[in-house]
Design an enzyme around this catalytic site. Sequence first.
Site, PDB file in Angstrom:
ATOM      1  N   SER A  65      84.337   0.558  81.443  1.00  0.00           N
ATOM      2  CA  SER A  65      85.145   0.559  82.659  1.00  0.00           C
ATOM      3  C   SER A  65      85.943  -0.735  82.761  1.00  0.00           C
ATOM      4  CB  SER A  65      84.253   0.711  83.889  1.00  0.00           C
ATOM      5  OG  SER A  65      83.699   1.999  83.949  1.00  0.00           O
TER       6      SER A  65
ATOM      7  N   HIS B 149      86.413   0.128  90.801  1.00  0.00           N
ATOM      8  CA  HIS B 149      84.965   0.319  90.930  1.00  0.00           C
ATOM      9  C   HIS B 149      84.192  -0.812  90.259  1.00  0.00           C
ATOM     10  CE1 HIS B 149      85.110   2.505  86.932  1.00  0.00           C
ATOM     11  NE2 HIS B 149      83.915   1.963  86.802  1.00  0.00           N
TER      12      HIS B 149
ATOM     13  N   ASP C 138      92.440   3.278  90.074  1.00  0.00           N
ATOM     14  CA  ASP C 138      91.185   2.557  89.891  1.00  0.00           C
ATOM     15  C   ASP C 138      91.443   1.183  89.254  1.00  0.00           C
ATOM     16  OD1 ASP C 138      88.544   1.833  89.653  1.00  0.00           O
ATOM     17  OD2 ASP C 138      87.893   3.720  88.767  1.00  0.00           O
TER      18      ASP C 138
END
Length: 713
Positions: free
Chosen positions: A648, A87, A223
């Site tokens: 992230s 992402h 991810d």
Amino acid sequence: MNLKKQIWSVLLLFAALGQVYADEGMWVLKELNKQNLARMKELGFTPTYEQLYSETDPCVANAVVIFGGGCTGITVSQEGLIFTNHHCGYGAIQQLSSVEHDYLKDGFISQSKEEELPVPGLTVKYLRQTIDVSERINSAISKIDDEYKRLMAADSIGNVLCDSIGVDEFKQASVIPFYSDNKYYLIVYNVFRDVRMVFAPPSSVGKFGGDTDNWMWPRHTGDFSIFRVYANANNEPAEYSKDNKPYSPKYVAEVSLQGYQDKDFAMTIGFPGSTSRYLCSWGVQQRIEDENVPRIEVRGIKQEIWKKAMSESDAVRIKYASKYAGSSNYWKNSIGMNKGLARLGVIARKQEQEQAFAAWVNQDPQRKAKYGEVLDLLKEGYTSANEYQRALVYLLESLERGTEIVGLARMVNSFDAAGSTDEERQIFLEDRIKPFFKDYEPTLDQQVLAAMMQIAKERIPAQYLPDEFAKIDKKYKGDYKKYAADLFKKTKLLSYDNIVKLISDPKKNAKLKKDPAFSLSLSSFVALIELRQKMNDSSDKISKGERLYLAGLMEMYPDKTFYSDANFTMRASYGSIGGYRPYDAAWYDYYTTEKGILEKQDPTNDEFWVQEEILDLVRSRDFGQYANKNGDLQLCFLTNNDITGGNSGSPIFDKNARLIGLAFDGNWEAMSGDIAFEPELQRCIGVDIRYVLFMIDKWGKCPRLIQELKLVK
């Protein structure tokens, strides 16, 4: 209960609530102290502090980077290979995708460096220096009583300090306030501008579970994505060139195939964006009612329109995939935050802390002189601004951020067409306008504009609405669909060629002010400025109150170790691997396996659809060296590391500072964590590095990347 007992009970409660749990905190590495290091050792960490962080010698922290504008990455090879989240790379993957080359749906594999794709505009930043400049700034501003002037003075000194080190497009510097403007660091980065996409799994892996699973556990999401940093012949940052070479980093993280067990040490290093752990009760109330509620409502309306259009067209899906993901992520976060803050009674807890602070202040005349106004400043600052803040967020979410045509008009009008050179115009067109039109669907934006005008009209008090609404309501009788259709019919901004003419021809540029899109954009901008001006006095009170409140808390508890709120600077968080109890009679284990993919996959649901080739690969159970002792492939795992947005892509390290995973999410039950850390509930969700390597090796058939890594078996 008498007054004395009441005060002591509140003080004891505050001591318990204010205690910094050993595993809580996003710590500036430069500030790690004996208490931190002792706790890390107790949890199992073996490297020395100098191996973790050094300002002179290669260390683990050197491998961690800022990826793009708001994520973290980790350097894993001597040739500049960067691991981050899918992402985080999503915008780049989308940017390089087309209907013919749908890297979002199909993934991307490069089998040689020549096949790696440059990503225009993408940067990777390596931390170069962290310099404490607190004394230099605080000594110069300590006698300034006016809070606005104090902040401006600090900002001016910071700019001088940055200028003194000689910044350019490849070296970035900024002075960042810490501890609510009580401390300042000068942060310097090397900025690499030649970054190329190397590998990305399909979204069926990288976004498996979609919005449904976002912020949820258990997870089965791969991810991750992979990029490479390139440098010039001298191993220095440079613009893209086919002659550039892979960057040779100062330090490369080792990658572990050894796995992990329950209660094993875990550490993240990354760039958490923003937390408000010392926020007062009035600030929490404003966050709930006047920020999150408007955001949830407006984005929900916009996303429903987008999602319908995306489901009907692959071309629209590709154009809006990154926009939708970015909007939805914070939308769901706001929903979870409001529920968590209510469920955990955070406002009441904050009020108890404030009562304890007031009792402590009132015990001493000198404290009263120094901190006596703090709580009044905070209360007045927040409560006087609530109405303005709510209107401001509705305006931002509906027009400023909600409708793309408003942003385009602002972008075109803000460009100094008359005072620019031909080269500057060309750069503007190539860097700003062309990318906009690549991912823009006017017919869809027209639908969004009508809906955003309607919600703005309904929710923003008339006195704060942009003036353009009065003209529109008079002409179109409140029919915003008709207004939107007319605007999109008449505006000259929907063509790249028209914009070229507008910024190249002074006569045509002058006509821009009559364009309906420009009129709406200007009116919205003026309303935004007016709202912010109304909040100036409140903002100054809040700023002063928060600065003094935190200073007072640190004085109140001199033996406590405080950490600064996150501000997108490098931080470490240490803790352990482990599950949690989300609610009564339930327990979540600390890892998931490939079995979850087979259980969740659903060919009728685009969030859980998986290609047959990947399902067959999973069913074959040919996991090789990436399997655990039971022969399963572990996909995701939980730690109690303290993270937030910006983390992230952060590396998750084991006790030997070897890479075992990439942080990519938090859990739904602890969405209040940006304001109140919950040690029993708050969890960091990471993708297991063995799942990453399995996809590279078995699905991607890309051994060249595996061979670059420093694997520890």
